[in-house]
Design a protein around this motif. Structure first.
Motif, PDB file in Angstrom:
ATOM      1  N   GLU A  56      37.422  85.012  47.382  1.00  0.00           N
ATOM      2  CA  GLU A  56      36.064  84.587  47.012  1.00  0.00           C
ATOM      3  C   GLU A  56      35.228  85.738  46.457  1.00  0.00           C
ATOM      4  OE1 GLU A  56      33.747  82.877  50.357  1.00  0.00           O
ATOM      5  OE2 GLU A  56      35.229  83.748  51.683  1.00  0.00           O
ATOM      6  N   ILE A  57      35.495  86.950  46.924  1.00  0.00           N
ATOM      7  CA  ILE A  57      34.796  88.115  46.356  1.00  0.00           C
ATOM      8  C   ILE A  57      35.187  88.262  44.886  1.00  0.00           C
ATOM      9  CG2 ILE A  57      34.516  90.626  46.445  1.00  0.00           C
ATOM     10  CD1 ILE A  57      35.227  90.442  49.472  1.00  0.00           C
ATOM     11  N   ALA A  58      36.489  88.233  44.626  1.00  0.00           N
ATOM     12  CA  ALA A  58      36.987  88.374  43.258  1.00  0.00           C
ATOM     13  C   ALA A  58      36.466  87.237  42.378  1.00  0.00           C
ATOM     14  CB  ALA A  58      38.509  88.405  43.248  1.00  0.00           C
ATOM     15  N   SER A  59      36.478  86.044  42.895  1.00  0.00           N
ATOM     16  CA  SER A  59      36.019  84.887  42.125  1.00  0.00           C
ATOM     17  C   SER A  59      34.544  85.022  41.751  1.00  0.00           C
ATOM     18  CB  SER A  59      36.250  83.618  42.945  1.00  0.00           C
ATOM     19  OG  SER A  59      35.739  82.502  42.257  1.00  0.00           O
ATOM     20  N   LEU A  60      33.708  85.384  42.715  1.00  0.00           N
ATOM     21  CA  LEU A  60      32.281  85.548  42.425  1.00  0.00           C
ATOM     22  C   LEU A  60      32.044  86.697  41.442  1.00  0.00           C
ATOM     23  CD1 LEU A  60      29.427  84.552  42.963  1.00  0.00           C
ATOM     24  CD2 LEU A  60      29.307  86.141  44.888  1.00  0.00           C
ATOM     25  N   ALA A  61      32.885  87.723  41.511  1.00  0.00           N
ATOM     26  CA  ALA A  61      32.784  88.853  40.577  1.00  0.00           C
ATOM     27  C   ALA A  61      33.367  88.498  39.208  1.00  0.00           C
ATOM     28  CB  ALA A  61      33.512  90.068  41.148  1.00  0.00           C
ATOM     29  N   ASP A  62      33.908  87.291  39.095  1.00  0.00           N
ATOM     30  CA  ASP A  62      34.531  86.817  37.863  1.00  0.00           C
ATOM     31  C   ASP A  62      35.750  87.666  37.487  1.00  0.00           C
ATOM     32  OD1 ASP A  62      34.549  84.736  36.076  1.00  0.00           O
ATOM     33  OD2 ASP A  62      33.264  85.734  34.602  1.00  0.00           O
ATOM     34  N   LEU A  63      36.512  88.022  38.524  1.00  0.00           N
ATOM     35  CA  LEU A  63      37.735  88.810  38.368  1.00  0.00           C
ATOM     36  C   LEU A  63      38.852  88.104  39.121  1.00  0.00           C
ATOM     37  CD1 LEU A  63      36.132  92.281  39.223  1.00  0.00           C
ATOM     38  CD2 LEU A  63      36.740  91.473  36.933  1.00  0.00           C
ATOM     39  N   ASN A  64      40.077  88.548  38.922  1.00  0.00           N
ATOM     40  CA  ASN A  64      41.165  87.990  39.724  1.00  0.00           C
ATOM     41  C   ASN A  64      41.448  88.923  40.911  1.00  0.00           C
ATOM     42  OD1 ASN A  64      42.976  90.050  38.821  1.00  0.00           O
ATOM     43  ND2 ASN A  64      43.372  88.854  36.973  1.00  0.00           N
ATOM     44  N   THR A  65      42.198  88.423  41.864  1.00  0.00           N
ATOM     45  CA  THR A  65      42.470  89.228  43.070  1.00  0.00           C
ATOM     46  C   THR A  65      43.281  90.475  42.736  1.00  0.00           C
ATOM     47  OG1 THR A  65      44.376  87.827  43.593  1.00  0.00           O
ATOM     48  CG2 THR A  65      42.289  87.320  44.712  1.00  0.00           C
ATOM     49  N   ARG A  66      44.100  90.415  41.705  1.00  0.00           N
ATOM     50  CA  ARG A  66      44.872  91.590  41.301  1.00  0.00           C
ATOM     51  C   ARG A  66      43.935  92.747  40.922  1.00  0.00           C
ATOM     52  NH1 ARG A  66      49.374  90.394  37.020  1.00  0.00           N
ATOM     53  NH2 ARG A  66      48.358  88.480  37.564  1.00  0.00           N
ATOM     54  N   THR A  67      42.856  92.412  40.232  1.00  0.00           N
ATOM     55  CA  THR A  67      41.873  93.436  39.853  1.00  0.00           C
ATOM     56  C   THR A  67      41.212  94.006  41.104  1.00  0.00           C
ATOM     57  OG1 THR A  67      41.471  92.311  37.763  1.00  0.00           O
ATOM     58  CG2 THR A  67      39.819  93.923  38.476  1.00  0.00           C
ATOM     59  N   PHE A  68      40.887  93.131  42.059  1.00  0.00           N
ATOM     60  CA  PHE A  68      40.316  93.616  43.324  1.00  0.00           C
ATOM     61  C   PHE A  68      41.263  94.642  43.946  1.00  0.00           C
ATOM     62  CE2 PHE A  68      39.877  93.863  47.842  1.00  0.00           C
ATOM     63  CZ  PHE A  68      38.509  93.835  48.070  1.00  0.00           C
ATOM     64  N   TYR A  69      42.536  94.268  44.080  1.00  0.00           N
ATOM     65  CA  TYR A  69      43.505  95.151  44.750  1.00  0.00           C
ATOM     66  C   TYR A  69      43.857  96.395  43.921  1.00  0.00           C
ATOM     67  CZ  TYR A  69      44.015  91.783  48.497  1.00  0.00           C
ATOM     68  OH  TYR A  69      43.769  90.977  49.566  1.00  0.00           O
ATOM     69  N   ARG A  70      43.567  96.378  42.647  1.00  0.00           N
ATOM     70  CA  ARG A  70      43.753  97.571  41.838  1.00  0.00           C
ATOM     71  C   ARG A  70      42.736  98.651  42.248  1.00  0.00           C
ATOM     72  NH1 ARG A  70      42.793  95.790  36.603  1.00  0.00           N
ATOM     73  NH2 ARG A  70      44.724  94.630  36.775  1.00  0.00           N
ATOM     74  N   HIS A  71      41.589  98.202  42.740  1.00  0.00           N
ATOM     75  CA  HIS A  71      40.511  99.129  43.105  1.00  0.00           C
ATOM     76  C   HIS A  71      40.374  99.343  44.618  1.00  0.00           C
ATOM     77  CE1 HIS A  71      38.888  99.379  39.032  1.00  0.00           C
ATOM     78  NE2 HIS A  71      39.180  98.097  38.926  1.00  0.00           N
ATOM     79  N   PHE A  72      40.705  98.327  45.401  1.00  0.00           N
ATOM     80  CA  PHE A  72      40.483  98.376  46.848  1.00  0.00           C
ATOM     81  C   PHE A  72      41.649  97.770  47.604  1.00  0.00           C
ATOM     82  CE2 PHE A  72      36.349  97.652  44.741  1.00  0.00           C
ATOM     83  CZ  PHE A  72      35.680  98.801  45.127  1.00  0.00           C
ATOM     84  N   LYS A  73      41.862  98.239  48.825  1.00  0.00           N
ATOM     85  CA  LYS A  73      42.858  97.627  49.696  1.00  0.00           C
ATOM     86  C   LYS A  73      42.231  96.527  50.536  1.00  0.00           C
ATOM     87  CE  LYS A  73      45.806 101.670  50.088  1.00  0.00           C
ATOM     88  NZ  LYS A  73      46.340 102.710  50.957  1.00  0.00           N
ATOM     89  N   THR A  74      40.983  96.763  50.991  1.00  0.00           N
ATOM     90  CA  THR A  74      40.294  95.817  51.876  1.00  0.00           C
ATOM     91  C   THR A  74      38.828  95.707  51.476  1.00  0.00           C
ATOM     92  OG1 THR A  74      39.549  97.494  53.454  1.00  0.00           O
ATOM     93  CG2 THR A  74      41.763  96.565  53.805  1.00  0.00           C
ATOM     94  N   LYS A  75      38.148  94.725  52.032  1.00  0.00           N
ATOM     95  CA  LYS A  75      36.715  94.613  51.771  1.00  0.00           C
ATOM     96  C   LYS A  75      35.957  95.771  52.436  1.00  0.00           C
ATOM     97  CE  LYS A  75      36.296  91.145  55.365  1.00  0.00           C
ATOM     98  NZ  LYS A  75      36.231  89.753  55.675  1.00  0.00           N
ATOM     99  N   ASP A  76      36.492  96.326  53.522  1.00  0.00           N
ATOM    100  CA  ASP A  76      35.878  97.522  54.117  1.00  0.00           C
ATOM    101  C   ASP A  76      35.849  98.671  53.111  1.00  0.00           C
ATOM    102  OD1 ASP A  76      35.534  96.187  56.496  1.00  0.00           O
ATOM    103  OD2 ASP A  76      36.947  97.408  57.645  1.00  0.00           O
ATOM    104  N   ASP A  77      36.889  98.767  52.284  1.00  0.00           N
ATOM    105  CA  ASP A  77      36.935  99.826  51.261  1.00  0.00           C
ATOM    106  C   ASP A  77      35.803  99.679  50.250  1.00  0.00           C
ATOM    107  OD1 ASP A  77      39.148 100.964  52.455  1.00  0.00           O
ATOM    108  OD2 ASP A  77      40.581  99.990  51.114  1.00  0.00           O
ATOM    109  N   VAL A  78      35.388  98.439  50.016  1.00  0.00           N
ATOM    110  CA  VAL A  78      34.264  98.199  49.106  1.00  0.00           C
ATOM    111  C   VAL A  78      32.994  98.796  49.719  1.00  0.00           C
ATOM    112  CG1 VAL A  78      32.871  96.453  47.923  1.00  0.00           C
ATOM    113  CG2 VAL A  78      35.337  96.074  48.243  1.00  0.00           C
TER     114      VAL A  78
END
Length: 173
Positions: free
Chosen positions: A31-53
């Motif tokens: 849902e974080i990736a979706s709201l950011a208009d990105l896919n989960t792969r992009t999220f994991y390219r930058h972060f391992k967890t939401k705590d990392d954000v």
């Protein structure tokens, strides 16, 4: 926000927005990736967890606070005033952490955040060597500032930065 990519910024903004309406432990990466208009792969390219954000945001805040302190004379009163002014500038984020019972996040990551501050501030110190005694005093003071900050955040109404500076300076006189 310095030194972060657009994707990281969008992910951070999405997480903070979701935190306004949903418990942190119920927030999913998808849902974080979706709201950011990105896919989960992009999220994991930058972060391992939401705590990392949140850690990224904490590092950015540490850098911003360090730079704010360095803009003026390093007088203790000025540092305290700048600190509480800085907290007021980021009160929405701090209130989100408080709402989610996550102020511990700041404390748990204080060491790494303070490393960021020290990295920025150290070149500006007259004495480049910090002895063990000074280091322990520094950490003692940081712990005190964390708990004073926690009390201040939970207070209603909150004391002004001038009132907080007076209280803290009285402890050292």
């Amino acid at each position: 926000m310095n030194n972060i990519t657009k994707s990281e910024k969008w992910i951070l903004e999405a997480l903070l927005k979701i935190m306004t309406t949903k418990p942190y432990d119920k927030i999913k990466i998808k849902e974080i990736a979706s709201l950011a208009d990105l896919n989960t792969r992009t999220f994991y390219r930058h972060f391992k967890t939401k705590d990392d954000v949140l850690k990224l945001y904490g590092r950015q805040l540490s850098i911003e606070l360090s730079n704010k302190i360095l803009e003026k004379s390093p007088c203790f009163k000025t540092i305290i005033l700048d600190y509480f002014e800085f907290l007021n500038e980021h009160i929405e984020f701090l209130n989100l952490l408080l709402k989610h019972n996550m102020l511990h996040f700041l404390y748990d990551n204080l060491d790494s955040f303070m490393t960021e501050v020290a990295f920025i501030v150290k070149p500006h110190l007259k004495n480049q060597d910090i002895d063990t005694k000074t280091l322990y005093q520094f950490y003692f003071n940081i712990g005190g500032f964390f708990y004073i900050t926690t009390k201040w955040l939970k207070s209603n109404p909150r004391l002004s930065k001038e009132e907080m500076a007076s209280i803290i300076l009285d402890m050292f006189s």
